[in-house]
Design a protein around this motif. Structure first.
Motif, PDB file in Angstrom:
ATOM      1  N   PRO A 109       0.836  -1.203   0.000  1.00  0.00           N
ATOM      2  CA  PRO A 109       0.000   0.000   0.000  1.00  0.00           C
ATOM      3  C   PRO A 109       0.872   1.255   0.000  1.00  0.00           C
ATOM      4  CG  PRO A 109      -0.595  -1.478   1.812  1.00  0.00           C
ATOM      5  CD  PRO A 109       0.657  -2.009   1.187  1.00  0.00           C
ATOM      6  N   ALA A 110       0.321   2.338  -0.506  1.00  0.00           N
ATOM      7  CA  ALA A 110       1.048   3.609  -0.505  1.00  0.00           C
ATOM      8  C   ALA A 110       1.461   3.945   0.924  1.00  0.00           C
ATOM      9  CB  ALA A 110       0.170   4.712  -1.080  1.00  0.00           C
ATOM     10  N   GLY A 111       2.708   4.340   1.088  1.00  0.00           N
ATOM     11  CA  GLY A 111       3.222   4.732   2.388  1.00  0.00           C
ATOM     12  C   GLY A 111       3.653   3.571   3.273  1.00  0.00           C
ATOM     13  N   PHE A 112       3.601   2.349   2.770  1.00  0.00           N
ATOM     14  CA  PHE A 112       3.971   1.179   3.568  1.00  0.00           C
ATOM     15  C   PHE A 112       5.484   1.160   3.787  1.00  0.00           C
ATOM     16  CE2 PHE A 112       5.049  -3.272   4.262  1.00  0.00           C
ATOM     17  CZ  PHE A 112       4.089  -3.656   5.173  1.00  0.00           C
ATOM     18  N   ASP A 113       5.914   0.761   4.983  1.00  0.00           N
ATOM     19  CA  ASP A 113       7.332   0.692   5.323  1.00  0.00           C
ATOM     20  C   ASP A 113       7.918  -0.616   4.781  1.00  0.00           C
ATOM     21  OD1 ASP A 113       9.869   0.836   6.365  1.00  0.00           O
ATOM     22  OD2 ASP A 113       9.250   0.599   8.458  1.00  0.00           O
ATOM     23  N   THR A 114       8.585  -0.532   3.643  1.00  0.00           N
ATOM     24  CA  THR A 114       9.135  -1.736   3.015  1.00  0.00           C
ATOM     25  C   THR A 114      10.253  -2.353   3.846  1.00  0.00           C
ATOM     26  OG1 THR A 114      10.678  -0.420   1.685  1.00  0.00           O
ATOM     27  CG2 THR A 114       8.573  -0.995   0.678  1.00  0.00           C
ATOM     28  N   ASP A 115      10.981  -1.538   4.591  1.00  0.00           N
ATOM     29  CA  ASP A 115      12.104  -2.058   5.370  1.00  0.00           C
ATOM     30  C   ASP A 115      11.655  -3.127   6.364  1.00  0.00           C
ATOM     31  OD1 ASP A 115      13.795  -0.362   4.028  1.00  0.00           O
ATOM     32  OD2 ASP A 115      13.776   1.181   5.594  1.00  0.00           O
ATOM     33  N   GLU A 116      10.475  -2.940   6.953  1.00  0.00           N
ATOM     34  CA  GLU A 116       9.983  -3.883   7.960  1.00  0.00           C
ATOM     35  C   GLU A 116       9.685  -5.256   7.340  1.00  0.00           C
ATOM     36  OE1 GLU A 116       6.184  -4.298  10.939  1.00  0.00           O
ATOM     37  OE2 GLU A 116       6.885  -2.284  10.446  1.00  0.00           O
ATOM     38  N   VAL A 117       8.978  -5.275   6.230  1.00  0.00           N
ATOM     39  CA  VAL A 117       8.648  -6.561   5.608  1.00  0.00           C
ATOM     40  C   VAL A 117       9.898  -7.223   5.020  1.00  0.00           C
ATOM     41  CG1 VAL A 117       7.966  -5.704   3.307  1.00  0.00           C
ATOM     42  CG2 VAL A 117       6.969  -7.801   4.180  1.00  0.00           C
ATOM     43  N   ILE A 118      10.800  -6.439   4.459  1.00  0.00           N
ATOM     44  CA  ILE A 118      12.045  -7.002   3.932  1.00  0.00           C
ATOM     45  C   ILE A 118      12.867  -7.623   5.060  1.00  0.00           C
ATOM     46  CG2 ILE A 118      14.266  -6.432   2.873  1.00  0.00           C
ATOM     47  CD1 ILE A 118      12.688  -4.392   1.123  1.00  0.00           C
ATOM     48  N   ALA A 119      12.953  -6.931   6.194  1.00  0.00           N
ATOM     49  CA  ALA A 119      13.701  -7.474   7.333  1.00  0.00           C
ATOM     50  C   ALA A 119      13.081  -8.790   7.805  1.00  0.00           C
ATOM     51  CB  ALA A 119      13.735  -6.455   8.469  1.00  0.00           C
ATOM     52  N   ASP A 120      11.756  -8.856   7.861  1.00  0.00           N
ATOM     53  CA  ASP A 120      11.093 -10.094   8.277  1.00  0.00           C
ATOM     54  C   ASP A 120      11.333 -11.214   7.274  1.00  0.00           C
ATOM     55  OD1 ASP A 120      10.191  -8.927  10.579  1.00  0.00           O
ATOM     56  OD2 ASP A 120       8.105  -8.745   9.933  1.00  0.00           O
ATOM     57  N   LEU A 121      11.293 -10.911   5.984  1.00  0.00           N
ATOM     58  CA  LEU A 121      11.551 -11.936   4.964  1.00  0.00           C
ATOM     59  C   LEU A 121      12.997 -12.417   5.022  1.00  0.00           C
ATOM     60  CD1 LEU A 121       9.523 -10.434   1.986  1.00  0.00           C
ATOM     61  CD2 LEU A 121       9.011 -12.569   3.228  1.00  0.00           C
ATOM     62  N   GLU A 122      13.932 -11.493   5.239  1.00  0.00           N
ATOM     63  CA  GLU A 122      15.343 -11.881   5.347  1.00  0.00           C
ATOM     64  C   GLU A 122      15.577 -12.752   6.583  1.00  0.00           C
ATOM     65  OE1 GLU A 122      17.234  -8.037   5.091  1.00  0.00           O
ATOM     66  OE2 GLU A 122      17.484  -8.221   2.902  1.00  0.00           O
ATOM     67  N   ARG A 123      14.922 -12.402   7.678  1.00  0.00           N
ATOM     68  CA  ARG A 123      15.051 -13.200   8.902  1.00  0.00           C
ATOM     69  C   ARG A 123      14.493 -14.615   8.663  1.00  0.00           C
ATOM     70  NH1 ARG A 123      14.072  -9.559  12.083  1.00  0.00           N
ATOM     71  NH2 ARG A 123      11.831  -9.398  11.839  1.00  0.00           N
ATOM     72  N   LEU A 124      13.332 -14.694   8.026  1.00  0.00           N
ATOM     73  CA  LEU A 124      12.728 -15.986   7.719  1.00  0.00           C
ATOM     74  C   LEU A 124      13.616 -16.802   6.781  1.00  0.00           C
ATOM     75  CD1 LEU A 124      10.409 -18.020   7.853  1.00  0.00           C
ATOM     76  CD2 LEU A 124       9.361 -16.782   5.942  1.00  0.00           C
ATOM     77  N   ALA A 125      14.187 -16.146   5.778  1.00  0.00           N
ATOM     78  CA  ALA A 125      15.054 -16.852   4.825  1.00  0.00           C
ATOM     79  C   ALA A 125      16.206 -17.528   5.570  1.00  0.00           C
ATOM     80  CB  ALA A 125      15.591 -15.882   3.772  1.00  0.00           C
ATOM     81  N   GLY A 126      16.769 -16.848   6.557  1.00  0.00           N
ATOM     82  CA  GLY A 126      17.832 -17.448   7.359  1.00  0.00           C
ATOM     83  C   GLY A 126      17.333 -18.632   8.168  1.00  0.00           C
ATOM     84  N   GLU A 127      16.131 -18.519   8.721  1.00  0.00           N
ATOM     85  CA  GLU A 127      15.574 -19.596   9.539  1.00  0.00           C
ATOM     86  C   GLU A 127      15.277 -20.847   8.716  1.00  0.00           C
ATOM     87  OE1 GLU A 127      12.103 -18.064  11.487  1.00  0.00           O
ATOM     88  OE2 GLU A 127      13.242 -16.533  12.568  1.00  0.00           O
ATOM     89  N   ILE A 128      14.726 -20.661   7.524  1.00  0.00           N
ATOM     90  CA  ILE A 128      14.341 -21.830   6.722  1.00  0.00           C
ATOM     91  C   ILE A 128      15.415 -22.187   5.684  1.00  0.00           C
ATOM     92  CG2 ILE A 128      11.884 -21.454   7.103  1.00  0.00           C
ATOM     93  CD1 ILE A 128      11.655 -20.390   4.241  1.00  0.00           C
ATOM     94  N   GLN A 129      16.528 -21.498   5.759  1.00  0.00           N
ATOM     95  CA  GLN A 129      17.719 -21.784   4.945  1.00  0.00           C
ATOM     96  C   GLN A 129      17.457 -21.722   3.440  1.00  0.00           C
ATOM     97  OE1 GLN A 129      19.177 -25.479   6.569  1.00  0.00           O
ATOM     98  NE2 GLN A 129      20.036 -24.447   8.346  1.00  0.00           N
ATOM     99  N   VAL A 130      16.944 -20.572   3.032  1.00  0.00           N
ATOM    100  CA  VAL A 130      16.789 -20.287   1.601  1.00  0.00           C
ATOM    101  C   VAL A 130      17.445 -18.940   1.312  1.00  0.00           C
ATOM    102  CG1 VAL A 130      14.635 -21.600   1.352  1.00  0.00           C
ATOM    103  CG2 VAL A 130      14.529 -19.134   1.850  1.00  0.00           C
TER     104      VAL A 130
END
Length: 168
Positions: A142-163
């Motif tokens: 959505p307009a004005g959404f903080d992309t940094d937050e979702v990217i950080a969560d996806l990067e954290r998940l990628a490390g957890e599930i090893q992708v």
């Protein structure tokens, strides 16, 4: 004009797209967008068709008569919404295992975001052996959404599930 979303499934064989396209054209429809593929011997896909409103029912009936060759389900979508905000595109790649799509979709859903597109495949791992899972996703922010937050969560998940996660 009316839009119809068609989902199609059948045993893969020559002429399926032609048959579907002929049926749409014979009823005055316009094939606008589609995603079609052969998957494990089945032909499957989704097609967006625009057709004069007064001819939609006849097209639906004609598509139902294709059963045996193709099973076609029709859906009348809600009025399209205007895309706002930016699109976040990323790929994931890692050893194949059950649950990867569920975990990625949970992380996206936790931010109340919707997936606009998802394509995935498995492929042989060239050096290590085994099977890799690769997916490309597009998420509308959505307009004005903080992309940094979702990217950080996806990067954290990628490390957890090893992708590996790559922003496109």
């Amino acid at each position: 004009m009316t839009q119809l979303v068609l989902t199609v499934v059948g045993d893969d064989r020559v002429g399926l797209v032609r048959t579907l396209a002929d049926t749409v054209a014979a009823h005055g429809g316009n094939w606008e967008r589609s995603q079609l593929a052969e998957l494990a011997g089945a032909f499957a896909g989704i097609v967006l068709v625009e057709i004069p409103t007064d001819r939609a029912a006849a097209l639906v009936e004609a598509l139902e008569r294709l059963d045996g060759l193709l099973r076609v389900t029709t859906h009348r979508p809600l009025a399209p919404t205007e895309a706002t905000g930016q699109a976040l595109r990323f790929t994931i790649l890692g050893n194949d295992r059950p649950g990867i799509v569920r975990e990625i979709s949970d992380a996206i859903g936790a931010h109340a975001l919707s997936i606009d597109a998802l394509t995935s495949r498995t492929l042989d791992a060239p050096m290590a052996g085994g099977t890799l899972f690769e997916a490309t996703l597009v998420v509308r922010l959505p307009a004005g959404f903080d992309t940094d937050e979702v990217i950080a969560d996806l990067e954290r998940l990628a490390g957890e599930i090893q992708v590996d996660l790559t922003l496109v």
